[in-house]
Write a protein that holds these residues in place. Structure first.
Motif, PDB file in Angstrom:
ATOM      1  N   GLU A  39       0.847  -1.190   0.000  1.00  0.00           N
ATOM      2  CA  GLU A  39       0.000   0.000   0.000  1.00  0.00           C
ATOM      3  C   GLU A  39       0.883   1.241   0.000  1.00  0.00           C
ATOM      4  OE1 GLU A  39      -2.659   0.084   3.319  1.00  0.00           O
ATOM      5  OE2 GLU A  39      -3.465  -1.918   2.946  1.00  0.00           O
ATOM      6  N   TYR A  40       0.380   2.296  -0.641  1.00  0.00           N
ATOM      7  CA  TYR A  40       1.058   3.587  -0.650  1.00  0.00           C
ATOM      8  C   TYR A  40       0.201   4.595   0.105  1.00  0.00           C
ATOM      9  CZ  TYR A  40       3.570   1.463  -4.595  1.00  0.00           C
ATOM     10  OH  TYR A  40       4.300   0.631  -5.395  1.00  0.00           O
ATOM     11  N   TRP A  41       0.840   5.376   0.982  1.00  0.00           N
ATOM     12  CA  TRP A  41       0.136   6.388   1.769  1.00  0.00           C
ATOM     13  C   TRP A  41       0.812   7.743   1.570  1.00  0.00           C
ATOM     14  CZ3 TRP A  41      -3.747   5.543   5.748  1.00  0.00           C
ATOM     15  CH2 TRP A  41      -4.167   4.210   5.854  1.00  0.00           C
ATOM     16  N   LEU A  42       0.004   8.759   1.267  1.00  0.00           N
ATOM     17  CA  LEU A  42       0.456  10.145   1.239  1.00  0.00           C
ATOM     18  C   LEU A  42      -0.313  10.866   2.335  1.00  0.00           C
ATOM     19  CD1 LEU A  42       0.506  10.830  -2.613  1.00  0.00           C
ATOM     20  CD2 LEU A  42       2.348   9.989  -1.144  1.00  0.00           C
ATOM     21  N   ASP A  43       0.395  11.285   3.394  1.00  0.00           N
ATOM     22  CA  ASP A  43      -0.269  11.734   4.615  1.00  0.00           C
ATOM     23  C   ASP A  43      -1.225  10.618   5.050  1.00  0.00           C
ATOM     24  OD1 ASP A  43       1.164  14.123   4.642  1.00  0.00           O
ATOM     25  OD2 ASP A  43      -0.307  15.136   3.392  1.00  0.00           O
ATOM     26  N   GLU A  44      -2.517  10.907   5.174  1.00  0.00           N
ATOM     27  CA  GLU A  44      -3.467   9.857   5.554  1.00  0.00           C
ATOM     28  C   GLU A  44      -4.332   9.408   4.388  1.00  0.00           C
ATOM     29  OE1 GLU A  44      -3.389   8.156   8.436  1.00  0.00           O
ATOM     30  OE2 GLU A  44      -1.578   9.352   8.676  1.00  0.00           O
ATOM     31  N   TYR A  45      -3.908   9.740   3.168  1.00  0.00           N
ATOM     32  CA  TYR A  45      -4.572   9.239   1.971  1.00  0.00           C
ATOM     33  C   TYR A  45      -3.895   7.944   1.517  1.00  0.00           C
ATOM     34  CZ  TYR A  45      -6.496  13.992   1.208  1.00  0.00           C
ATOM     35  OH  TYR A  45      -7.148  15.199   1.324  1.00  0.00           O
TER      36      TYR A  45
END
Length: 332
Positions: A39-45
């Motif tokens: 999984e990839y997370w940008l901040d909490e997205y």
């Protein structure tokens, strides 16, 4: 930082520079080769990565409109790019970075380090708060499939695994520098692979390790986390090697009788009346954005004075496993 099993993490910055309309940065994820990213997370997205977009200056992010698995709004779709490098032998420097910055050469390859090469683009003021909710370039984390060089004596291969015994053996041999008996490790690995049913009726391995160790933490802290995750007992063997048992019932092979004792003294124990009557484990819950979360309370003695212990199992990502550990600690 050493990553075992499946866990969400970020890391320190290896590069941070603005150029043109983009912020370019590298996040170091692990001090070794990893198996990949789930999984990839940008901040909490959560976002996806479009593997079909191979041009390094083109955005490759997939958002909620592309899949229900992602939570990022469409504003992110054209705003940035993520490239994951697993730290495998022969990995190249990120080509987009080398092309953008004349100071960087092919030697900028972060040899042996897993990392994320990222750029975040400028956006209009109307989309800024939605694209960058923290007011700056994204905090990049990923759910990693960790170390893929863990030795399994049962098939004599090195691979990715979260089998608790194999992770402990790797930690002992590759990080601590101890020796182990691999036949004994194989026995413990089989014990970890025994399946149990969770509350959803799924069969899961009895003991796994999923998380991160840091080389600036003390040996005892590392040992406590590794052993605590599977109720393991570590000891020094007569031949000088490190031995361990993962948590399970082992029938005794020695019987002590009165003839074995010359004398016996009874002293007050350390716990006494302060022995915990209930255990509330803290573990890492994937369904709570991979955050540290409290598990259910196991009450061992409802009639005793209420004394709660809250052991921290930061290498455990299964509520079922955390609950079984709580019960075992309460019995002890």
């Amino acid at each position: 930082e050493f990553v075992y099993g499946l866990t969400r993490k970020g890391g320190p910055l290896g590069f941070w520079e603005a150029s043109g309309d983009k912020r370019w940065y590298v996040v170091l994820l692990a001090a070794h080769e990893i198996d990949g990213v789930s999984e990839y997370w940008l901040d909490e997205y959560t976002v996806g990565v479009d593997a079909a977009v191979t041009d390094n200056v083109q955005p490759n992010l997939l958002t909620a409109s592309d899949s229900a698995a992602y939570t990022a709004p469409d504003a992110l779709a054209d705003a940035g790019r993520i490239e994951i490098y697993t730290g495998a032998s022969g990995q190249a420097a990120p080509p987009g970075f080398v092309a953008e910055f004349t100071e960087l050469t092919a030697a900028y390859d972060f040899k042996g380090l897993a990392h994320a090469a990222v750029w975040a683009g400028k956006v209009g003021s109307d989309a800024f708060s939605e694209t960058y909710p923290n007011g700056d370039a994204w905090n990049v984390t990923a759910v990693l499939r960790g170390n893929n060089q863990i030795y399994d004596p049962r098939d004599e291969t090195r691979k990715y695994t979260n089998n608790a015994a194999l992770c402990i053996a790797h930690w002992l041999t590759e990080i601590v520098g101890a020796s182990v008996d691999w036949d004994s490790v194989a026995t413990e690995a089989d014990a970890c692979d025994v399946t149990v049913l969770n509350a959803d009726g799924e069969s899961i391995p009895k003991w796994t390790i999923n998380g991160t160790l840091q080389d600036d933490s003390e040996f005892e802290a590392q040992r406590g986390q590794m052993a605590g995750a599977c109720d393991a007992f570590l000891y020094e063997r007569a031949d000088g090697k490190a031995g361990f048992y993962v948590g399970r019932w082992i029938a005794p092979t020695v019987t002590l009788t009165a003839a074995d004792f010359l004398s016996c003294n009874i002293k007050e124990g350390q716990a006494g009346s302060d022995a915990p009557s209930e255990i509330a484990p803290v573990y890492v819950e994937p369904d709570n954005a991979w955050r540290e979360s409290p598990g259910g309370v196991w009450v061992e003695d409802a009639t005793a004075r209420r004394v709660r212990d809250e052991p921290q199992f930061y290498l455990v990502t299964s509520h079922n496993q955390a609950a079984r550990l709580a019960k075992r600690l309460a019995k002890v």
